[in-house]
Design a protein around this motif. Structure first.
Motif, PDB file in Angstrom:
ATOM      1  N   ARG A  17       0.778  -0.990   0.016  1.00  0.00           N
ATOM      2  CA  ARG A  17       0.098  -0.057  -0.017  1.00  0.00           C
ATOM      3  C   ARG A  17       0.845   1.336  -0.099  1.00  0.00           C
ATOM      4  O   ARG A  17       0.519   2.466  -0.339  1.00  0.00           O
ATOM      5  CB  ARG A  17      -0.769  -0.086   1.259  1.00  0.00           C
ATOM      6  N   LEU A  29      -0.449  -3.994  -6.202  1.00  0.00           N
ATOM      7  CA  LEU A  29      -1.974  -4.353  -6.109  1.00  0.00           C
ATOM      8  C   LEU A  29      -2.651  -4.182  -6.912  1.00  0.00           C
ATOM      9  O   LEU A  29      -2.878  -2.922  -7.467  1.00  0.00           O
ATOM     10  CB  LEU A  29      -2.349  -4.311  -4.657  1.00  0.00           C
ATOM     11  N   GLU A  31      -6.656  -4.513  -7.194  1.00  0.00           N
ATOM     12  CA  GLU A  31      -7.909  -5.131  -6.690  1.00  0.00           C
ATOM     13  C   GLU A  31      -9.038  -5.157  -7.485  1.00  0.00           C
ATOM     14  O   GLU A  31      -9.589  -4.120  -8.278  1.00  0.00           O
ATOM     15  CB  GLU A  31      -8.325  -4.318  -5.312  1.00  0.00           C
ATOM     16  N   PHE A  81      -9.611 -10.621   4.163  1.00  0.00           N
ATOM     17  CA  PHE A  81      -9.617  -9.854   2.841  1.00  0.00           C
ATOM     18  C   PHE A  81     -10.134  -8.398   3.188  1.00  0.00           C
ATOM     19  O   PHE A  81      -9.857  -7.526   2.598  1.00  0.00           O
ATOM     20  CB  PHE A  81     -10.668 -10.680   1.915  1.00  0.00           C
ATOM     21  N   SER A  85      -8.447  -5.335   1.826  1.00  0.00           N
ATOM     22  CA  SER A  85      -9.093  -4.346   0.789  1.00  0.00           C
ATOM     23  C   SER A  85      -9.310  -3.103   1.151  1.00  0.00           C
ATOM     24  O   SER A  85      -9.322  -2.719   2.198  1.00  0.00           O
ATOM     25  CB  SER A  85     -10.567  -4.832   0.821  1.00  0.00           C
ATOM     26  N   ARG A  87     -11.631  -1.199  -0.593  1.00  0.00           N
ATOM     27  CA  ARG A  87     -12.828  -0.647  -1.234  1.00  0.00           C
ATOM     28  C   ARG A  87     -14.030  -1.098  -0.300  1.00  0.00           C
ATOM     29  O   ARG A  87     -14.053  -2.004   0.493  1.00  0.00           O
ATOM     30  CB  ARG A  87     -13.296  -1.764  -2.370  1.00  0.00           C
ATOM     31  N   PRO A  90     -16.200  -5.054  -1.472  1.00  0.00           N
ATOM     32  CA  PRO A  90     -15.221  -5.798  -2.200  1.00  0.00           C
ATOM     33  C   PRO A  90     -15.737  -7.029  -2.671  1.00  0.00           C
ATOM     34  O   PRO A  90     -16.501  -7.604  -2.543  1.00  0.00           O
ATOM     35  CB  PRO A  90     -14.126  -5.966  -1.217  1.00  0.00           C
ATOM     36  N   LEU A  94      -7.898 -10.140  -5.157  1.00  0.00           N
ATOM     37  CA  LEU A  94      -6.793  -8.717  -4.921  1.00  0.00           C
ATOM     38  C   LEU A  94      -5.648  -9.682  -5.777  1.00  0.00           C
ATOM     39  O   LEU A  94      -5.060 -10.668  -5.299  1.00  0.00           O
ATOM     40  CB  LEU A  94      -6.366  -8.570  -3.711  1.00  0.00           C
TER      41      LEU A  94
END
Length: 108
Positions: A17, A29, A31, A81, A85, A87, A90, A94
């Protein structure tokens, strides 16, 4: 199936990240099913896909495509997860992909 956020593979993915870590590792990443499918179609090298079966459901086409392209598929639990994630809502997929040249000097 990985069920702990303390797992080294999960920690490695979480580090991606940060830009410094992405630059150091040469990975990033991807996603989402659609995004991963587009990356694979564009020829982006995907090393691993972290997938949550509870979120993926029966739509495994992108996982099959990633496996066919040589990516390792790793199942993770819902809590793991959720930690990975970024989002809202999700879809359980990923990917960890290799960076590729994007500078103007790479254009022919």
């Amino acid at each position: 199936m990985i069920t702990s956020t303390a797992n080294p593979r999960v920690k490695d993915a979480l580090r991606l990240r940060k830009r410094r870590e992405r630059d150091r590792a040469g990975r990033f990443l991807v996603e989402g099913r659609r995004e991963l499918a587009r990356a694979l179609a564009a020829g982006v090298g995907v090393d691993e896909v972290l997938a949550c079966p509870a979120l993926v459901g029966g739509d495994t086409a992108v996982l099959d495509a990633a496996a066919g392209a040589g990516a390792a598929i790793t199942e993770v639990g819902e809590a793991v997860f959720a930690r990975l994630s970024l989002r809202e809502g999700p879809d359980g997929v990923l990917g960890v992909a290799r960076t590729f040249p994007t500078g103007l000097d790479t254009l022919a």
